[in-house]
Write a protein that holds these residues in place. Structure first.
Motif, PDB file in Angstrom:
ATOM      1  N   LEU A 123      -6.655   1.519  -1.442  1.00 12.19           N
ATOM      2  CA  LEU A 123      -6.454   0.804  -0.180  1.00 12.19           C
ATOM      3  C   LEU A 123      -7.230  -0.501  -0.106  1.00 12.19           C
ATOM      4  O   LEU A 123      -7.093  -1.244   0.866  1.00 12.19           O
ATOM      5  N   GLN A 152       4.123   2.862   1.749  1.00 18.28           N
ATOM      6  CA  GLN A 152       3.101   2.193   0.951  1.00 18.28           C
ATOM      7  C   GLN A 152       3.595   1.791  -0.434  1.00 18.28           C
ATOM      8  O   GLN A 152       3.210   0.750  -0.962  1.00 18.28           O
ATOM      9  N   GLY A 174      -0.010   1.299   7.919  1.00 19.84           N
ATOM     10  CA  GLY A 174      -1.325   1.917   7.807  1.00 19.84           C
ATOM     11  C   GLY A 174      -2.214   1.539   8.967  1.00 19.84           C
ATOM     12  O   GLY A 174      -1.860   0.726   9.828  1.00 19.84           O
ATOM     13  N   TYR A 200      -2.202  -1.328   4.495  1.00 15.36           N
ATOM     14  CA  TYR A 200      -1.323  -1.279   3.320  1.00 15.36           C
ATOM     15  C   TYR A 200      -1.155  -2.636   2.639  1.00 15.36           C
ATOM     16  O   TYR A 200      -0.719  -2.694   1.481  1.00 15.36           O
TER      17      TYR A 200
END
Length: 760
Positions: A694, A67, A96, A101
């Motif tokens: 996020l 990330q 993700g 991500y």
């Protein structure tokens, strides 16, 4: 113009990588004078642990599941003078859960963004829908390659039609002579059928193979070429199972001389050489849900006659006689369709002519110009003026309509169920005191502010649960099974403190005397426990409850003494742990952090103690610096928390922490009347609606619940009582803060509408 491109990129074997390269080259090609008007900056996506030797134009790579790489890419784009960013989006290439991500990357990019969508699902999962909606919100323009994609974006994802641009999938400007290619491949005497692209079960190649015996009866010169490797994801999960199945099917049908499986990923020049030798190109996909097909576009661009199942892109592209359709998984229908074309060369040539004519319109130079025109129009469009500072403090119209639907779903005649599987109560986990105390607090707020009848109906359930769980010595049990068996003898100090908070708030805001007397009884039965508390969060919660009680009973000197003693414990804890650069109550930032300054802000209102006030504000500033410095709330993760002089955790982030921040800033505003705290309050609340690490909303607009937190993989989609109550209390606090704002003289004169509060 300097253009940043984000996507997969050759030599990674991926159709989107080829698309990214072709688009970048088409947009930055030299003009007639041999000069480049535009520069390209490529950020390439790496999959899993794979690395590639990229060409010079690739300036940075992103590891799919790392990330931090996404944030580094955003910083790289921002600092390298790019004017516009073009992202190629496909769920499978970003890390993700469902590619989540990519959202922080887009949020941190400070230049205009164009997103090309290669997949748009008609029936997405909750997460897929939430992610794509957020991507479209952040994009300045969204490019799609079919008309059906436009209708899906509007009807399923609520994307405004003026944000959507239709630009066809490009094809290389490569031409080969058909007869010459057939000669080179020694196929002059063959009728060549062809399919290319990554191989997997959904491609339906067996449908073609099963149709061949019927066709060969009249056309023994048929050769079916399948050109392509097994898809990397299929290879990782199933190996060559599908290719082995096809080979066995070919053997059983005795088609070894009529089918050729070429396990290769070839460059575009060689691919178009093969396509020029092809008489009929076939896409036999098994399902309609494919909104864009690069292989289909390439086949048409090379002038092939295309026969396809009616998946979305094919049904749209092959209209007006540009190809033929056959039914899904129907070998007999395919055999009839192919037989008709092979028996009628004039029909076949007419389709090839129409396909070739269409292909000329979608060569990459033309498509590149369309993208350039789109980019220039975005850069010429003036940015919307931001709202003035006063209007931007709180916008209640952003809030979803207030609803207790999920809380009602979680509540039975015993209390509120503490956990849920997605939006469904998980009865196996039973009940807990913490959540029923929060539920009592929330229902009191909802009734006082909105006169919500359901809140009044649910209130006695939570109050009776609290009463039932109290022990004779004033402590409380915490956990109760679904069949009403006690699961502990004495609950945590934290659950005790939260209960005192709810009871104190009840005595200040009881809807009638019966509720007040019941709450008072339980509250004062617990008083002997107050001086034995050691947990600082239990102390903080208890302080808040006592302060609410004292607001309506200021003459209770004994309770004022308890308040002073408990506040003194927090002050001592702070002074023992405070050092230069670390202004906090412990040597770590852990959970529910905002509760600690919040409690001292409450105590300041009652005790009017400058030392308590100073510590409250200083510790609040320290917490702010560590959670709001990026312009949105980034909660301390509960995985390892943030130990002094060590690295802070980002995950897992919990809704109760966001609630504590909302309440803390609201109380700071009440104490100081500084409107900057309302900015921070609203910013903290927006964590629930997607202003987070996020970029995903935790509020579920379907169930009216709140997801349990933000994990590294994405959002935890369970919607238990704690998280949903944290959202609702925060929601009500935002409305209460707006009411306070509205009542101030400055905002009355600004003419802000009180109906905005009521409508929320």
């Amino acid at each position: 113009m300097k253009i940043a491109y984000i996507g997969t990129y050759p030599p990674r074997e991926c159709g989107i990588g080829t698309f990214t390269q072709n688009l970048a080259y088409a947009m930055t090609a030299k003009n007639q004078d041999g000069e480049k008007n535009h520069k390209r900056l490529i950020i390439a996506m790496n999959d899993f642990d794979e690395t590639y030797i990229y060409p010079q134009e690739v300036k940075l790579t992103i590891r799919q599941e790392q990330q931090t790489d996404y944030l580094k890419a955003a910083n790289f784009i921002n600092s390298n003078g790019a004017d516009i960013c073009i992202l190629e989006h496909e769920f499978g290439i970003f890390g993700g859960n469902a590619g989540v991500y990519v959202l922080p990357l887009l949020h941190h990019v400070k230049i205009p963004i164009i997103v090309t969508l290669h997949t748009i699902l008609e029936n997405p999962s909750y997460t897929e829908k939430a992610i794509l909606k957020e991507i479209c919100k952040m994009a300045d323009k969204v490019v799609v390659m079919s008309q059906m994609a436009i209708s899906f974006l509007i009807s399923v994802y609520d994307v405004p039609d003026n944000k959507i641009a239709f630009i066809e999938h490009g094809v290389p400007d490569i031409q080969f002579d058909r007869k010459q290619s057939k000669t080179e491949f020694k196929l002059k005497k063959k009728k060549v059928l062809m399919t290319f692209g990554f191989i997997g079960r959904n491609k339906g190649i067996e449908t073609v193979i099963k149709a061949l015996p019927q066709i060969i009866k009249n056309h023994p010169e048929i050769l079916y070429m399948v050109l392509g490797k097994t898809h990397p994801n299929v290879l990782r999960s199933s190996g060559e199972e599908y290719r082995n199945y096809l080979q066995l099917l070919i053997k059983n049908l005795k088609l070894q001389n009529h089918v050729l499986l070429l396990n290769e990923f070839i460059d575009e020049t060689e691919l178009f050489r093969y396509l020029s030798a092809c008489d009929i190109y076939i896409t036999p996909y098994l399902h309609e849900a494919q909104i864009t097909s690069g292989t289909l576009t390439y086949a048409m661009g090379s002038g092939c006659a295309v026969v396809s199942t009616p998946y979305w892109h094919a049904a749209e592209l092959l209209q007006d006689g540009k190809g033929r359709l056959f039914n899904f998984n129907d070998s007999d229908d395919l055999a009839v369709t192919l037989g008709t074309l092979l028996d009628n060369p004039s029909i076949l040539k007419d389709i090839q002519r129409k396909a070739y004519k269409y292909g000329k319109e979608i060569k990459w130079p033309r498509i590149g110009e369309k993208y350039l025109e789109l980019a220039k129009s975005i850069l010429k469009t003036p940015k919307k003026e931001s709202l003035n500072e006063e209007q931007a403090i709180i916008d209640p119209l952003i809030l979803p309509p207030f609803s207790l639907a999920h809380i009602k779903r979680l509540t039975d005649d015993t209390g509120i169920i503490q956990h849920a599987k997605f939006g469904i109560p998980n009865l196996k986990e039973g009940y807990c005191l913490d959540d029923n105390a929060r539920a009592l607090l929330m229902s009191l707020m909802a009734y006082n502010q909105k006169k919500n009848p359901l809140a009044l109906e649910l209130m006695p359930i939570y109050l009776s649960y609290i009463h039932y769980m109290q022990n004779e010595d004033g402590t409380f049990r915490n956990f109760l099974s679904f069949n009403r068996n006690f699961l502990d003898i004495k609950g945590s100090e934290d659950s005790f403190g939260r209960t005192i908070w709810a009871l104190g708030y009840l005595m200040r805001n009881a809807p009638n005397d019966a509720y007040y007397q019941n709450g008072k009884l339980v509250f004062f039965n617990a008083v002997p426990v107050l001086e034995r508390l050691n947990s600082i969060r239990s102390i903080a919660n208890t302080i808040i409850g006592i302060c609410y009680y004292l607001q309506t009973n200021p003459g209770d000197e004994e309770m004022v003494v308890h308040l002073r003693n408990l506040s003194s414990k927090l002050v001592t804890q702070y002074e023992n742990n405070r050092t230069e650069g670390w202004h906090w109550f412990e040597n770590l930032l852990a959970y529910d952090n905002g509760i600690l300054p919040l409690s001292l802000l409450h105590a300041t209102q009652i005790l009017n103690d400058e030392r308590i006030k100073s510590i409250a504000l200083e510790s609040m500033d320290f917490l702010t610096e560590n959670t709001l410095k990026h312009g949105y709330l980034s909660i301390i993760g509960n995985k390892n928390w943030y130990v002094k002089n060590e690295e802070r955790s980002i995950f897992a982030q919990q809704p109760v922490d966001a609630l504590a921040m909302v309440l803390m800033y609201y109380q700071a505003f009440l104490l100081t009347k500084d409107k900057e705290f309302l900015n921070k309050l609203f910013l903290s609340f927006m964590w629930f609606l997607g202003e987070n690490d996020l970029r995903m909303s935790l509020y579920d607009f379907d169930t009216k619940g709140c997801c349990d937190g933000i994990e590294k993989y994405g959002v935890n989609r369970n919607q238990g009582a704690e998280s949903s109550l944290a959202y609702l209390i925060s929601h009500l606090t935002v409305l209460q803060a707006y009411e306070e704002l509205y009542q101030s003289k400055e905002f009355k004169s600004a003419g802000l509408s009180k109906t905005m509060v009521n409508s929320s």
